[in-house]
Write an enzyme that holds these catalytic residues in place. Structure first.
Site, short mmCIF file in Angstrom:
data_model
loop_
_atom_site.label_atom_id
_atom_site.label_comp_id
_atom_site.label_asym_id
_atom_site.label_seq_id
_atom_site.Cartn_x
_atom_site.Cartn_y
_atom_site.Cartn_z
N ASN A 386 50.23 14.18 53.44
CA ASN A 386 50.26 12.72 53.56
C ASN A 386 49.32 12.25 54.66
OD1 ASN A 386 50.95 9.94 53.88
ND2 ASN A 386 52.92 10.33 52.93
N ASP A 387 49.66 12.56 55.90
CA ASP A 387 48.88 12.04 57.03
C ASP A 387 47.44 12.50 57.00
OD1 ASP A 387 51.16 10.76 58.00
OD2 ASP A 387 51.78 12.52 59.14
#
Length: 460
Positions: A386-387
């Site tokens: 995600n990040d």
């Protein structure tokens, strides 16, 4: 006095540690490097039994046996997702052991302590203080990663003042250990080090915790090296220097991969910043699809890039993912894995996870080498990351990850996210890429979802 033959053995062990570190630099030689290092450690531990007139040998052997059993059982049972916690624990134990040995040496100096050179006493004080910092700091990082406490930065009014005073007091006590050596100053120095370690790590949160583990690992290495100087043991001196240098280098590399400075990681929360966002799941509409739809996208794509992340490790889906990639390759697609430097929880986490599934190493491509490929990619499959693909790192000043180099997934023609829910990643902020018209979400457990996609692709 250590006899010449023992010194030569220690020197051989030190050379073996250097070779082991060299072997660990590459996937094809990592296993051999690990075995060389472990063998050298066994020889180094066994050597004192042959030249020292040891007291309490049965107790020592019992301690060695108990520690060996705990180490073997723990290493075999630990999950891939828990590797950072295990590293934190082992690192903390090393720092604590170095501090205890230095305290014992200070006690045994007794009335003759004043005859010891000031540099040796300074090394002793350094080992006690920094070893204690490493022990308590590593314990807090373990608790954060194991979710025994919040992973958010923990701050309270006056924390910078308390931390500063504790640091100054630690230096003052270290000076007293040198000028007036004795455990009367050594024990308070160790206790103060424990406090400094806790205060150092509490304000760190989110994805920065693994970076602090690496920094504390460097601390432990330096304390072991200093302890080796105090004991006149060359193998401890060399091994500690290797760990200290590699830990420092790794810390700097990880900080650069996050687009942050080490000081910002350690003290950013004290200045009102945070390494975590709000952490709330979004209720904004997204485009979702079923496994059959994703299979069609993948099955007819000529260029596919896989972006693995921590969620892949949690789901233990690496074997199913490899099977899917193998099928895509047989259909003529070109497939690579894009590896971000801090994907997962530690550097190399994804490499080891995928190697466990027998993924060929030449399919793993580092971020700098693959970022130019995304604009020519038909489909990017994001599994548990995600990040490291969040465009906020480039577009949103003030975001916790702003400035962090990311994989340029947003440049691909189509993006497929495998996610359990809309909860943000470890940094706790929304990923705008999830709401992009080119993005499709497949909700569910990654292993189960990949199995369904695999079955559907085979049926095309």
């Amino acid at each position: 006095m250590i006899p010449t033959w023992a010194q030569l053995v220690y020197l051989g062990c030190a050379v073996a540690f250097i070779l082991a570190l060299k072997g660990l630099a590459g996937p094809r030689t990592a296993r051999a490097g690990n075995l060389i290092g472990a063998g050298a450690a066994v020889v180094a531990v066994a050597t004192p039994f042959f030249y020292l007139d040891l007291d309490h040998v049965p107790l020592i052997l019992a301690a060695v046996a108990i520690g060996s059993v705990i180490g073997v059982v723990g290493a075999r049972r630990v999950q891939m997702t828990q590797m950072p916690q295990m590293v934190a624990l082992f690192n903390g134990v090393g720092g604590g052991a170095a501090a205890l040995v230095a305290l014992v040496e200070l006690y045994e100096m007794g009335p003759h302590a004043e005859e010891v050179g000031w540099f040796t006493l300074a090394a002793t004080a350094f080992t006690i203080l920094v070893g204690s910092v490493s022990f308590s700091g590593s314990a807090v990082t373990f608790a954060k990663l194991q979710e025994l406490m919040t992973s958010r930065p923990v701050v309270f009014p006056g924390l910078p003042v308390v931390f500063g005073l504790a640091g100054i007091a630690g230096i003052a006590l270290g000076v007293l250990v040198v000028t007036d050596p004795g455990v009367s100053f050594g024990i308070p120095l160790a206790l103060l080090g424990l406090l400094v370690g806790v205060l150092l790590v509490l304000p760190v949160g989110g994805a920065d915790v693994p970076i602090v583990i690496s920094l504390l690992n460097a601390f432990t290495g330096l304390t072991v090296a200093a302890g080796g100087y105090v004991l006149g043991n060359v193998v401890l001196l060399v091994a500690g220097t290797l760990v200290g240098a590699s830990g420092t280098f790794l810390t700097l590399l990880m900080a650069r991969a996050m687009g942050r400075s080490v000081s910002n990681i350690l003290f950013g929360a004290l200045r009102g910043g945070s390494t975590l966002g709000a952490g709330e799941a979004s209720d904004r509409p997204v485009r979702s699809a079923g496994p059959e739809d994703v299979a069609i996208l993948l099955g007819y794509a000529e260029r596919v890039i896989i972006v693995p992340g921590y969620g892949l490790a949690v789901a233990q889906a690496q074997h199913t993912l490899r099977e899917l990639v193998d099928v895509l390759l047989t259909r003529g697609a070109r497939v690579d894995y894009a590896i971000h430097p801090v994907a997962g929880r530690m550097p190399g986490h994804m490499n080891v996870l995928l190697a466990e599934a027998q993924v060929p190493y030449d399919q793993l491509v580092e971020m700098d080498d693959i970022n130019g490929e995304f604009k020519h990619t038909d489909v990017v499959l994001v599994v548990g990351a995600n990040d490291v693909v969040n465009p906020a790192a480039k577009t949103t000043p003030g975001a916790p990850i702003y400035g962090m180099p990311i994989l340029d997934v947003d440049e691909a023609r189509q993006v497929v996210f495998l996610k359990r829910s809309m909860r943000p990643g470890f940094a706790g902020i929304e990923n705008e890429l999830l709401f992009d018209p080119r993005t499709t979400l497949l909700f569910g457990d990654a292993k189960d979802s990949l199995a369904k996609v695999l079955s559907a692709v085979k049926g095309l």
